[in-house]
Design a protein around this motif. Structure first.
Motif, PDB file in Angstrom:
ATOM      1  N   VAL A 172       0.821  -1.224   0.038  1.00 17.94           N
ATOM      2  CA  VAL A 172       0.101  -0.080   0.160  1.00 17.94           C
ATOM      3  C   VAL A 172       1.026   1.257   0.222  1.00 17.94           C
ATOM      4  O   VAL A 172       1.808   1.227   0.668  1.00 17.94           O
ATOM      5  CB  VAL A 172      -0.959   0.043   1.407  1.00 17.94           C
ATOM      6  CG1 VAL A 172      -1.666   1.305   1.260  1.00 17.94           C
ATOM      7  CG2 VAL A 172      -1.826  -0.964   1.071  1.00 17.94           C
ATOM      8  N   HIS A 173       0.366   2.212  -0.837  1.00 17.04           N
ATOM      9  CA  HIS A 173       1.421   3.388  -0.870  1.00 17.04           C
ATOM     10  C   HIS A 173       0.225   4.504  -0.376  1.00 17.04           C
ATOM     11  O   HIS A 173      -0.788   4.930  -1.339  1.00 17.04           O
ATOM     12  CB  HIS A 173       1.825   3.680  -2.189  1.00 17.04           C
ATOM     13  CG  HIS A 173       2.912   2.338  -2.721  1.00 17.04           C
ATOM     14  ND1 HIS A 173       4.078   2.761  -2.493  1.00 17.04           N
ATOM     15  CD2 HIS A 173       2.450   1.439  -3.421  1.00 17.04           C
ATOM     16  CE1 HIS A 173       4.763   1.598  -3.001  1.00 17.04           C
ATOM     17  NE2 HIS A 173       4.006   1.131  -3.703  1.00 17.04           N
ATOM     18  N   GLY A 174       0.739   5.240   0.673  1.00 14.11           N
ATOM     19  CA  GLY A 174      -0.555   6.048   1.026  1.00 14.11           C
ATOM     20  C   GLY A 174       0.394   7.601   1.163  1.00 14.11           C
ATOM     21  O   GLY A 174       1.191   8.094   0.161  1.00 14.11           O
ATOM     22  N   ILE A 187      -2.427   9.887   4.051  1.00 12.47           N
ATOM     23  CA  ILE A 187      -3.550   8.824   3.557  1.00 12.47           C
ATOM     24  C   ILE A 187      -2.927   7.328   4.255  1.00 12.47           C
ATOM     25  O   ILE A 187      -1.627   7.224   4.060  1.00 12.47           O
ATOM     26  CB  ILE A 187      -3.330   8.452   2.305  1.00 12.47           C
ATOM     27  CG1 ILE A 187      -3.806   9.848   1.265  1.00 12.47           C
ATOM     28  CG2 ILE A 187      -3.977   7.326   1.478  1.00 12.47           C
ATOM     29  CD1 ILE A 187      -3.401   9.689  -0.192  1.00 12.47           C
ATOM     30  N   ASN A 188      -3.489   6.867   5.159  1.00  9.54           N
ATOM     31  CA  ASN A 188      -3.165   5.846   6.212  1.00  9.54           C
ATOM     32  C   ASN A 188      -3.188   4.449   5.571  1.00  9.54           C
ATOM     33  O   ASN A 188      -4.155   3.933   5.344  1.00  9.54           O
ATOM     34  CB  ASN A 188      -4.147   5.790   7.344  1.00  9.54           C
ATOM     35  CG  ASN A 188      -3.519   5.290   8.499  1.00  9.54           C
ATOM     36  OD1 ASN A 188      -2.926   4.283   8.454  1.00  9.54           O
ATOM     37  ND2 ASN A 188      -3.723   6.006   9.771  1.00  9.54           N
ATOM     38  N   ALA A 189      -1.833   4.075   5.378  1.00 10.60           N
ATOM     39  CA  ALA A 189      -1.506   3.111   4.842  1.00 10.60           C
ATOM     40  C   ALA A 189      -1.859   1.968   5.627  1.00 10.60           C
ATOM     41  O   ALA A 189      -2.511   0.743   5.247  1.00 10.60           O
ATOM     42  CB  ALA A 189      -0.070   2.670   4.525  1.00 10.60           C
ATOM     43  N   GLU A 192      -5.526   1.335   5.186  1.00 10.25           N
ATOM     44  CA  GLU A 192      -5.860   0.456   3.933  1.00 10.25           C
ATOM     45  C   GLU A 192      -5.604  -0.890   3.893  1.00 10.25           C
ATOM     46  O   GLU A 192      -6.177  -1.927   3.373  1.00 10.25           O
ATOM     47  CB  GLU A 192      -5.251   1.220   2.660  1.00 10.25           C
ATOM     48  CG  GLU A 192      -5.477   0.757   1.265  1.00 10.25           C
ATOM     49  CD  GLU A 192      -6.735   0.905   0.789  1.00 10.25           C
ATOM     50  OE1 GLU A 192      -7.220  -0.159   0.252  1.00 10.25           O
ATOM     51  OE2 GLU A 192      -7.479   1.962   0.998  1.00 10.25           O
ATOM     52  N   PRO A 256      -8.026  -0.124  -4.270  1.00  7.71           N
ATOM     53  CA  PRO A 256      -8.289   0.444  -3.032  1.00  7.71           C
ATOM     54  C   PRO A 256      -9.528   1.191  -2.261  1.00  7.71           C
ATOM     55  O   PRO A 256     -10.402   1.542  -3.159  1.00  7.71           O
ATOM     56  CB  PRO A 256      -7.122   2.013  -3.309  1.00  7.71           C
ATOM     57  CG  PRO A 256      -6.390   1.513  -4.655  1.00  7.71           C
ATOM     58  CD  PRO A 256      -7.237   0.465  -5.066  1.00  7.71           C
ATOM     59  N   ALA A 261      -5.196   6.229  -2.044  1.00  7.54           N
ATOM     60  CA  ALA A 261      -4.146   5.111  -1.747  1.00  7.54           C
ATOM     61  C   ALA A 261      -3.878   4.507  -3.189  1.00  7.54           C
ATOM     62  O   ALA A 261      -4.658   4.454  -4.045  1.00  7.54           O
ATOM     63  CB  ALA A 261      -4.858   4.208  -0.835  1.00  7.54           C
TER      64      ALA A 261
END
Length: 368
Positions: A172-174, A187-189, A192, A256, A261
Motif C-alpha cells: 500500500v502506498h499512502g 493517507i493512512n496505509a 488501507e 484501494p 491510496a
C-alpha cells in the motif's frame, strides 16, 4: 542405511546458507557414489547445489526426486543431536527428508537394471525450488512416473494429493502526515491494509479446501506519523488449478478503499497442485506391490512433486520415511519401516521400467 542417514543428518544444510548446502551436496554425493558406484553431476543454479544421477544412455523413464536442504539453522545438532534409541531415529532434517535421500540410494542400488532411471536431489526445495524448478520439469518430461521420496503423511500414508501454492505481497502506498497535528492530511496505509486484509481473507473457499491466509504484515515508521506505506504477505493453498487461477485473478483485481491510496500486488502461483488424478494410477500400482495395506492422504504442504504433476507426469509422493514432526522439535523416523518402504520404492521403479504405466494416458498440462 542408518550409517548413511547419520552421515547426511550430521552435515547441517539450511536452505538459505549456500556454503552449507554446497558442503551437504559433497556429503550426499559421497554417500550416493558409495552406494551406486557412480558419481553424480553437480549442478549449481543461482548458487544452490543440486545433484543428478542418470543411468543409461537413452531417455529417462523413471524420475526419483528428493532434496538435501532443510529448515534447520546451523547449530541445531547441538540441541537436536542425531540419535537412534528404541527404534526411533532423530536429528534435524531426518524426516524431511534426508532419510528419503538415503532410501532412494538403496532402492536404486537394489535394481538389477538401472537403465532409464534418473535421481535428482535438489538443494532449495524448502525455499520453493526457485532455482531448480526448470531442472525438475526438464528431467520429468516424458517419464512414465515420478516417485517423490518426501516423508510420508501420518501413519505412513502416501501423499496422493497436494495443494498448489501461490504467494503474494500486497503493498500500500499512502501519504505521511503528523498523527497529532494534521492526520487528515495523510493517507493512512495501515487503515488501507486493514481493508485489504479483510478482503483477501474472504477469498478462501473451505468447501473446496482453498485457503487464503494473510501472514506477515508491516506498516509505518514512528508512533506519531500517519503510515505512508505498508505491506502484507499472502499464502494461498488450492487443490485444483481452477481454484488457483480464480484466486490469482481476484488478488490482482484488488482496488484501494481509501481515496488516493495506491495498491501494488505482486506474486502468483509458486507450485501447481498435485491433483488426485495424477497419482491414482501409481497409488494403485503401489497398493498391488506392497505386502502391507497402504493408505493415502491429501495434504496442504507442497513438494517438488507438484511440478512433475503440473506438467502431466504421473506422480506419487510421500514414499520416504515413516515418522513425524517435520520442521519441529519432535522430528523422527521409525526405523523398522525403512526396509519395507525402500523395497516398495525399488519395486515401483522396476514395474515402471517394465512399462506398467502409460504416460500418454495422462493429459499433459503446462504449469499455471
Amino acid at each position: 542405511m542408518l550409517a548413511d542417514i547419520e552421515e547426511l543428518v550430521t552435515c547441517e544444510s539450511p536452505s538459505t546458507d549456500l556454503a552449507a548446502v554446497a558442503a551437504s551436496a559433497d556429503v550426499v554425493a559421497r554417500v550416493g557414489t558409495r552406494r551406486l558406484g557412480v558419481a553424480p553431476e553437480r549442478i549449481v543454479l543461482d548458487g544452490w547445489t543440486h545433484l543428478r544421477w542418470r543411468f543409461g544412455e537413452g531417455a529417462a523413464r523413471v524420475l526419483l526426486l528428493g532434496h538435501h536442504d532443510t529448515v534447520w539453522p546451523l547449530g541445531s545438532l547441538a540441541t537436536h543431536p542425531f540419535d537412534v534409541t528404541d527404534g526411533i531415529l532423530r536429528g534435524p532434517g531426518c524426516f524431511d527428508m534426508k532419510t528419503g535421500v538415503v532410501m532412494a540410494f538403496h532402492a536404486i542400488a537394489a535394481l538389477p537394471d538401472r537403465t532409464g532411471v534418473t535421481l535428482l536431489v535438489t538443494g532449495d526445495e524448502e525455499l520453493g525450488s526457485h532455482s531448480s524448478r526448470a531442472l525438475i520439469e526438464a528431467e520429468a518430461e516424458g517419464c512414465a512416473g515420478a516417485l517423490v521420496l518426501e516423508a510420508s503423511a501420518d501413519g505412513g500414508a502416501l501423499k496422493t494429493e497436494r495443494k498448489g501454492v501461490s504467494l503474494y505481497r500486497v503493498r500500500v502506498h499512502g501519504l505521511a502526515a503528523h498523527a497529532g497535528l494534521e492526520p487528515e492530511r495523510g493517507i493512512n496505509a495501515a487503515v488501507e491494509l486493514a481493508h485489504q486484509i479483510l478482503a483477501v481473507n474472504e477469498l478462501g473457499d473451505p468447501a473446496l479446501g482453498t485457503t487464503v491466509t494473510p501472514t506477515l504484515m508491516s506498516a509505518g515508521t514512528t508512533t506519531n506519523t500517519v503510515p505512508a506505506a505498508g505491506e502484507f504477505a499472502v499464502d494461498v493453498r488450492a487443490r485444483t488449478v481452477a481454484e488457483q487461477e480464480r484466486v490469482d485473478k481476484a488478488m490482482h483485481a484488488l482496488t484501494p478503499v481509501l481515496g488516493n491510496a495506491r495498491l501494488e500486488v505482486t506474486g502468483g502461483p509458486n507450485r501447481p497442485p498435485l491433483e488426485a488424478a495424477a497419482s491414482a494410477e501409481l497409488f494403485a500400482l503401489a497398493t498391488e506391490l506392497s505386502p502391507e495395506p497402504l493408505s493415502s492422504a491429501s495434504v496442504g504442504g507442497a513438494s517438488d512433486g507438484n511440478f512433475t504433476a503440473g506438467i502431466g507426469v504421473p506422480t506419487l509422493d510421500g514414499l520416504g520415511a515413516v515418522g513425524g514432526g517435520a520442521h519441529a522439535d519432535n522430528e523422527h523416523v521409525i526405523v523398522s519401516a525403512l526396509p519395507g518402504r525402500t523395497a516398495l520404492v525399488s519395486a515401483l521403479v522396476r514395474e515402471l521400467l517394465a512399462g506398467r504405466t502409460n504416460p500418454a494416458a495422462t493429459s499433459r498440462r503446462r504449469r499455471p
